[in-house]
Scaffold this motif. Structure first.
Motif, PDB file in Angstrom:
ATOM      1  N   LEU A   1      73.586 -29.664 -20.101  1.00 66.44           N
ATOM      2  CA  LEU A   1      73.660 -27.977 -19.703  1.00 66.44           C
ATOM      3  C   LEU A   1      73.775 -28.216 -18.145  1.00 66.44           C
ATOM      4  O   LEU A   1      73.084 -28.328 -17.277  1.00 66.44           O
ATOM      5  N   GLN A   2      75.249 -27.377 -17.936  1.00 64.28           N
ATOM      6  CA  GLN A   2      75.243 -27.129 -17.053  1.00 64.28           C
ATOM      7  C   GLN A   2      75.374 -25.408 -16.780  1.00 64.28           C
ATOM      8  O   GLN A   2      76.551 -25.033 -17.780  1.00 64.28           O
ATOM      9  N   LEU A   3      75.550 -24.604 -15.417  1.00 64.46           N
ATOM     10  CA  LEU A   3      76.057 -23.495 -15.010  1.00 64.46           C
ATOM     11  C   LEU A   3      76.797 -23.675 -14.487  1.00 64.46           C
ATOM     12  O   LEU A   3      77.621 -23.499 -12.655  1.00 64.46           O
ATOM     13  N   SER A   4      77.867 -23.091 -14.458  1.00 65.29           N
ATOM     14  CA  SER A   4      78.925 -22.813 -14.308  1.00 65.29           C
ATOM     15  C   SER A   4      79.536 -21.050 -13.426  1.00 65.29           C
ATOM     16  O   SER A   4      80.080 -20.213 -14.609  1.00 65.29           O
ATOM     17  N   ILE A   5      79.396 -20.896 -12.226  1.00 70.76           N
ATOM     18  CA  ILE A   5      79.728 -20.138 -11.856  1.00 70.76           C
ATOM     19  C   ILE A   5      80.843 -20.025 -11.076  1.00 70.76           C
ATOM     20  O   ILE A   5      80.330 -21.073  -9.737  1.00 70.76           O
ATOM     21  N   THR A   6      80.871 -19.072 -11.025  1.00 69.15           N
ATOM     22  CA  THR A   6      82.811 -19.096  -9.980  1.00 69.15           C
ATOM     23  C   THR A   6      83.391 -18.141  -9.371  1.00 69.15           C
ATOM     24  O   THR A   6      83.170 -16.662 -10.101  1.00 69.15           O
ATOM     25  N   GLY A   7      84.179 -18.424  -7.868  1.00 74.75           N
ATOM     26  CA  GLY A   7      84.821 -17.120  -7.587  1.00 74.75           C
ATOM     27  C   GLY A   7      83.884 -15.276  -7.182  1.00 74.75           C
ATOM     28  O   GLY A   7      82.597 -15.922  -6.785  1.00 74.75           O
ATOM     29  N   PHE A   8      84.294 -14.695  -7.730  1.00 70.45           N
ATOM     30  CA  PHE A   8      83.365 -13.746  -7.286  1.00 70.45           C
ATOM     31  C   PHE A   8      82.119 -13.215  -8.595  1.00 70.45           C
ATOM     32  O   PHE A   8      81.038 -12.565  -7.589  1.00 70.45           O
ATOM     33  N   GLY A   9      82.069 -14.269  -9.789  1.00 69.36           N
ATOM     34  CA  GLY A   9      80.130 -13.911  -9.890  1.00 69.36           C
ATOM     35  C   GLY A   9      79.458 -15.160  -8.932  1.00 69.36           C
ATOM     36  O   GLY A   9      78.680 -14.458  -9.099  1.00 69.36           O
ATOM     37  N   ARG A  10      79.946 -15.990  -7.848  1.00 66.74           N
ATOM     38  CA  ARG A  10      78.945 -16.292  -6.722  1.00 66.74           C
ATOM     39  C   ARG A  10      78.488 -15.285  -6.175  1.00 66.74           C
ATOM     40  O   ARG A  10      77.033 -15.199  -5.728  1.00 66.74           O
ATOM     41  N   ILE A  11      79.213 -14.315  -5.367  1.00 68.56           N
ATOM     42  CA  ILE A  11      78.946 -13.197  -4.705  1.00 68.56           C
ATOM     43  C   ILE A  11      78.382 -12.581  -6.132  1.00 68.56           C
ATOM     44  O   ILE A  11      76.843 -11.705  -4.968  1.00 68.56           O
ATOM     45  N   LEU A  12      78.746 -12.446  -6.603  1.00 65.51           N
ATOM     46  CA  LEU A  12      77.929 -10.874  -7.530  1.00 65.51           C
ATOM     47  C   LEU A  12      76.139 -11.926  -7.922  1.00 65.51           C
ATOM     48  O   LEU A  12      75.131 -11.099  -7.965  1.00 65.51           O
ATOM     49  N   THR A  13      76.088 -13.092  -7.967  1.00 63.20           N
ATOM     50  CA  THR A  13      74.615 -13.352  -7.849  1.00 63.20           C
ATOM     51  C   THR A  13      73.980 -13.246  -6.586  1.00 63.20           C
ATOM     52  O   THR A  13      72.996 -13.669  -6.686  1.00 63.20           O
ATOM     53  N   ILE A  14      75.178 -14.080  -5.780  1.00 63.44           N
ATOM     54  CA  ILE A  14      73.646 -13.581  -4.452  1.00 63.44           C
ATOM     55  C   ILE A  14      73.332 -12.502  -3.984  1.00 63.44           C
ATOM     56  O   ILE A  14      71.857 -11.937  -3.804  1.00 63.44           O
ATOM     57  N   ILE A  15      74.439 -11.379  -4.315  1.00 58.08           N
ATOM     58  CA  ILE A  15      73.693  -9.535  -4.839  1.00 58.08           C
ATOM     59  C   ILE A  15      73.121  -9.478  -5.559  1.00 58.08           C
ATOM     60  O   ILE A  15      71.712  -9.194  -4.882  1.00 58.08           O
ATOM     61  N   GLY A  16      73.443  -9.667  -6.430  1.00 59.00           N
ATOM     62  CA  GLY A  16      71.816  -9.843  -7.436  1.00 59.00           C
ATOM     63  C   GLY A  16      70.786 -10.450  -6.946  1.00 59.00           C
ATOM     64  O   GLY A  16      69.400  -9.931  -7.266  1.00 59.00           O
ATOM     65  N   PHE A  17      71.043 -11.491  -6.593  1.00 57.67           N
ATOM     66  CA  PHE A  17      69.366 -12.139  -5.797  1.00 57.67           C
ATOM     67  C   PHE A  17      68.579 -11.723  -5.088  1.00 57.67           C
ATOM     68  O   PHE A  17      67.399 -11.471  -5.197  1.00 57.67           O
ATOM     69  N   ALA A  18      69.238 -10.883  -4.011  1.00 59.34           N
ATOM     70  CA  ALA A  18      68.739 -10.684  -2.746  1.00 59.34           C
ATOM     71  C   ALA A  18      67.773  -9.317  -3.107  1.00 59.34           C
ATOM     72  O   ALA A  18      67.183  -9.053  -3.128  1.00 59.34           O
ATOM     73  N   TRP A  19      68.976  -8.277  -3.944  1.00 60.52           N
ATOM     74  CA  TRP A  19      68.834  -7.464  -4.290  1.00 60.52           C
ATOM     75  C   TRP A  19      67.344  -7.540  -5.063  1.00 60.52           C
ATOM     76  O   TRP A  19      66.661  -6.532  -5.335  1.00 60.52           O
ATOM     77  N   LEU A  20      66.883  -8.486  -5.690  1.00 62.62           N
ATOM     78  CA  LEU A  20      65.766  -8.623  -7.155  1.00 62.62           C
ATOM     79  C   LEU A  20      64.745  -9.043  -6.131  1.00 62.62           C
ATOM     80  O   LEU A  20      63.570  -7.956  -6.268  1.00 62.62           O
ATOM     81  N   LEU A  21      64.776  -9.614  -4.768  1.00 64.07           N
ATOM     82  CA  LEU A  21      64.331  -9.814  -3.883  1.00 64.07           C
ATOM     83  C   LEU A  21      63.305  -8.402  -3.547  1.00 64.07           C
ATOM     84  O   LEU A  21      62.118  -8.718  -3.496  1.00 64.07           O
ATOM     85  N   ALA A  22      64.340  -7.614  -2.902  1.00 68.75           N
ATOM     86  CA  ALA A  22      64.274  -6.517  -2.426  1.00 68.75           C
ATOM     87  C   ALA A  22      63.561  -5.397  -3.043  1.00 68.75           C
ATOM     88  O   ALA A  22      62.370  -4.696  -2.560  1.00 68.75           O
ATOM     89  N   ALA A  23      63.533  -5.868  -4.813  1.00 68.17           N
ATOM     90  CA  ALA A  23      63.303  -4.481  -5.574  1.00 68.17           C
ATOM     91  C   ALA A  23      61.339  -5.589  -6.168  1.00 68.17           C
ATOM     92  O   ALA A  23      60.599  -4.428  -5.738  1.00 68.17           O
ATOM     93  N   LEU A  24      60.930  -6.734  -5.758  1.00 70.10           N
ATOM     94  CA  LEU A  24      59.637  -7.090  -5.798  1.00 70.10           C
ATOM     95  C   LEU A  24      59.255  -7.472  -4.270  1.00 70.10           C
ATOM     96  O   LEU A  24      57.814  -7.097  -4.340  1.00 70.10           O
ATOM     97  N   GLY A  25      59.248  -6.611  -3.427  1.00 67.79           N
ATOM     98  CA  GLY A  25      58.905  -6.159  -2.217  1.00 67.79           C
ATOM     99  C   GLY A  25      59.138  -7.709  -1.548  1.00 67.79           C
ATOM    100  O   GLY A  25      57.918  -7.470  -0.641  1.00 67.79           O
ATOM    101  N   LEU A  26      59.878  -8.887  -1.469  1.00 63.66           N
ATOM    102  CA  LEU A  26      59.658  -9.446  -1.065  1.00 63.66           C
ATOM    103  C   LEU A  26      61.015  -9.810  -0.098  1.00 63.66           C
ATOM    104  O   LEU A  26      61.715 -10.205   0.897  1.00 63.66           O
ATOM    105  N   GLY A  27      61.927  -8.823   0.471  1.00 67.38           N
ATOM    106  CA  GLY A  27      61.965  -8.416   1.683  1.00 67.38           C
ATOM    107  C   GLY A  27      61.630  -8.925   3.103  1.00 67.38           C
ATOM    108  O   GLY A  27      62.829  -9.456   3.953  1.00 67.38           O
TER     109      GLY A  27
END
Length: 127
Positions: A9-35
């Motif tokens: 099983l491999q997760l393949s994220i390329t280009g714009f998807g990487r940026i969205l993943t990083i932004i989404g991870f940061a947003w998730l941390l901020a939403a959980l109070g881990l800012g």
């Protein structure tokens, strides 16, 4: 059923998807109070970037304060040394000590150090 299917099983994220993943991870941390975790990461990153600059400037300040350039009191050869150190002149080999930004000749206890002055000879005629 293939037992190695989870290893393939491999997760393949390329280009714009990487940026969205990083932004989404940061947003998730901020939403959980881990800012605070993200902020501390950026503070640590800033310290790692500033530490070499501060160390370089501090080392330059220390060098300017402790390195002395002067002439040997015996042969007048100009060289450098560290403040408060006993060194030898590279030209004549005389032992000198660096004190208060000047080179001073090291002499044994009881030695009187004098400066020679050249006097021109004149003749007096008795008439």
């Amino acid at each position: 059923m293939n037992q190695n299917s989870l290893n393939n099983l491999q997760l393949s994220i390329t280009g714009f998807g990487r940026i969205l993943t990083i932004i989404g991870f940061a947003w998730l941390l901020a939403a959980l109070g881990l800012g605070w975790l993200v902020k501390s990461f950026f503070v640590l990153l800033a310290l790692l970037l500033l530490a070499p600059v501060v160390a370089f400037l501090g080392f330059r300040w220390w060098l300017q304060k402790n390195i002395v350039q002067d002439a040997c009191p015996v042969c007048r050869y100009e060289f450098t040394g560290f403040n408060g150190a006993e060194i030898q002149c590279p030209n004549c080999g005389e032992a000198v000590q660096v004190e208060q930004g000047r080179f001073k000749r090291l002499t044994p206890v009881g030695t009187i150090d004098v400066d020679a002055v050249e006097v021109s000879a004149t003749t007096i005629d008795d008439s």
